[in-house]
Design an enzyme around this catalytic site. Sequence first.
Site, PDB file in Angstrom:
ATOM      1  CB  THR A 134      -0.884  -0.002   1.256  1.00  0.00           C
ATOM      2  OG1 THR A 134      -1.653  -1.200   1.250  1.00  0.00           O
ATOM      3  CG2 THR A 134      -1.789   1.210   1.298  1.00  0.00           C
ATOM      4  CD  GLU A 163      -4.458  -8.873  -1.909  1.00  0.00           C
ATOM      5  OE1 GLU A 163      -3.911  -9.164  -2.980  1.00  0.00           O
ATOM      6  OE2 GLU A 163      -5.655  -9.143  -1.676  1.00  0.00           O
ATOM      7  CG  PHE A 164      -8.655  -4.376  -2.050  1.00  0.00           C
ATOM      8  CD1 PHE A 164      -8.787  -3.109  -1.495  1.00  0.00           C
ATOM      9  CD2 PHE A 164      -8.338  -4.478  -3.389  1.00  0.00           C
ATOM     10  CE1 PHE A 164      -8.610  -1.959  -2.270  1.00  0.00           C
ATOM     11  CE2 PHE A 164      -8.162  -3.335  -4.177  1.00  0.00           C
ATOM     12  CZ  PHE A 164      -8.297  -2.075  -3.615  1.00  0.00           C
ATOM     13  CD  GLU A 167      -3.110  -9.357   9.087  1.00  0.00           C
ATOM     14  OE1 GLU A 167      -3.012  -9.774  10.249  1.00  0.00           O
ATOM     15  OE2 GLU A 167      -2.402  -8.449   8.623  1.00  0.00           O
ATOM     16  CE  LYS A 218      -5.013  -1.621   0.954  1.00  0.00           C
ATOM     17  NZ  LYS A 218      -5.803  -2.765   1.341  1.00  0.00           N
ATOM     18  NE  ARG A 258     -30.932   4.986   0.931  1.00  0.00           N
ATOM     19  CZ  ARG A 258     -31.649   5.996   1.390  1.00  0.00           C
ATOM     20  NH1 ARG A 258     -31.763   7.112   0.695  1.00  0.00           N
ATOM     21  NH2 ARG A 258     -32.273   5.897   2.553  1.00  0.00           N
ATOM     22  CB  VAL A 268     -12.327  -2.690  22.556  1.00  0.00           C
ATOM     23  CG1 VAL A 268     -11.637  -3.747  21.702  1.00  0.00           C
ATOM     24  CG2 VAL A 268     -11.311  -2.013  23.444  1.00  0.00           C
ATOM     25  CB  CYS A 274      -3.489  -1.669   6.915  1.00  0.00           C
ATOM     26  SG  CYS A 274      -2.110  -2.697   6.370  1.00  0.00           S
TER      27      CYS A 274
END
Length: 460
Positions: A134, A163-164, A167, A218, A258, A268, A274
Site C-alpha cells: 500500500t 491488495e484488499f 487477515e 487502496k 444504501r 473496543v 493498516c
Amino acid sequence: MKQIKKITCIGAGYVGGPTMSVIAQKNPNVEVTVVDLNHARIAAWNDEDLDNLPVYEPGLDAVVGEARGRNLFFSTEVDRAIDEADMIFISVNTPTKTYGKGKGQAADLKFIELCARQIAAVAKNDKIVVEKSTLPVRTAEALKNILENTGNGVNFHILSNPEFLAEGTAVTDLHNPDRVLIGGEDAEAIEALVNVYAAWVPRERILTTNLWSSELSKLVANAFLAQRVSSINAISELCEVTGANVDEVARAIGQDSRIGGKFLKASVGFGGSCFQKDILNLVYIARTYNLHEVADYWEQVIIMNDHQKTRFAEKIIQTMYNTVNGKHIAFLGWAFKKDTNDTRESAAIYVADHLLDEEAQVVVYDPKVSAEQIYRDLDYLGTRSPEDNRRLVKVVDNAYEALDGAHAAAILTEWDEFKGYDWAKVKEGMKKPSFVFDGRKLLDRKELNRLGFAYYAIGE
Ligand code: NAD
Ligand code: UGA
C-alpha cells in the site's frame, strides 16, 4: 505480450506469503518465488510442518501444501529471484515514519526504494514491476525514476495492484475477491497481470484504471472501512447514555441497502497494521496539498478510535470502584481480530497499557499469540521498563487459568472459543463481584447476568 513464466515477490509477510501462494496454486505453469531478507521467516515458510508457517490463516496450510515445491518457492536469494523473473511484485512493509519529515503520519518508503534500487541494479532484461504494498498516491512516479536512472538500460513497466485481503480471511478473500484492481499505463503489461488473475477471478471483477486511481483507491478503501467502525463506535457511546442498544441500531440502519449491514460491529476499537497507518498517510497527503479540511475530516476517524480504546479502559477502572491497583484482570484475546496471530496496533495493547499505568495485574490468554509477542508489544510502547511489564503481566496458555482468581475478565478479541466456555465454572473461580467487560459484544448478556456476573458490553 508474452506469457508470464516466472514471478518473484519481494516480501514474504502477511500479504506476500498468502497472495503468492494462491497465485501459484491457481497458475501451476507459472513459477512463483517469494523472497525475503528475514531468514527465519523464509525458514518458517519452508518448514515441513505446515503448522509452523509464519502467518496463521485458516486454509493457508492446504494452499501452501499444494503448491510449495511444485511451482511455489520461498528463498532468501533476492538477486537471483529478481534476475530470473518476468514480473516482480513488491510486497514489503510501508510503516508510518518514526523520524524526520512526516514523522507519525507519512508512510516510510525506505524499504520500497531499496527494492527499486536492487531491481534496477540486478535486472538485465525487461521487467514488469508491480506495487503490491500500500503506497501513497504517485509513488509509481518515484519508482519509475529510480528504476530508469539507476538501471542497466532495460525497460520497466510499473503497475499498481493493491491488495484488499483481510487477515483471518485471507485465503477466502484471495480465492473469491470482490475485485482485483490493476492500475497502469502500458496495455500489454496490464494484460499480462490480468491474465495471472484471470486463472481464477472472473474478468468482470478485474478492474483496470490509471496508476494514480489505483494507488489512491487502496488508501480510500481502508479509510472508508475504518470510518464505518469509528462511526458505529461513536454511536456506541451515545447508546450507553441513552438506553439504545448499538447492535439494534446497527441492524436498523444496516437494513437500508444504501448503508449496508457489514462493518458495523461496535468494538473496543479497530486495530491491525493498516487502518491507522493508511489514514494517517491519507491525512498527510491531504495536508501536503494544503487540503486541511480534508485532512481534519479523516483524522477524526483516528481520534474517535483512540477515544474508544481509552474509554473502554476507563470504564473498567471506574466500574471497579475507581481502582484496579493489584487487581487481577484476565484478558481474553490479544490479536487485533480473531483467526489471526497478528497483534499490530491491537486495541488490547493500549487497553493493557492504560490498566498497567494503574498497577493492575493483567493475565493474558490468546489462542494464537505467544508470550514473547505480547511482551514485545508492551516493551515497544516504552511506557515502562521491560521488568515492570513482566512484573505486572503474566501470559498463560489456558483461558481457565487466566480467569482463575480474577476480579474481572476483559474480552479484547472476538475468538469463537470464548463463547463456548463454561462460564458457570469460570464464575466459581472468580472473585466476587465478578466483572466481565466485553469489548467485542461476544457473550450473551442474559446468560451472564443469570450466572451472576456484572456484565458490561460496549454500546449497551
Ligand atoms: P510484513 O511486515 O508482514 O511483511 C513485509 C516483509 O518484507 C517482511 O518480512 C520484511 O522482512 C520484508 N522486506 C522488507 N524489505 C525488504 C527487502 N528490501 N528485501 C526483501 N524483503 C524485504 O508486511 P505485510 O503485512 O505483508 O504488508 C506489506 C504491505 O502490504 C504493506 O504496504 C501493507 O500496507 C500492505 N497490506 C497489508 C495487508 C495486511 O493484511 N497485512 C493487507 C493489504 C495490504
Ligand atoms: C483491512 C481491510 O478490511 C482489508 O480490505 C485491507 O486489505 C487490509 O485492512 C489492509 O490493507 O491491511 P484487516 O485489518 O486485516 O483488513 O481486518 P479487518 O477485518 O478490516 O478489521 C480491522 C479492525 O477493525 C479489526 O480490529 C476489527 O476487529 C475491527 N472491526 C472491523 C470492528 O471493530 N468492527 C467491524 O465491524 C469491523
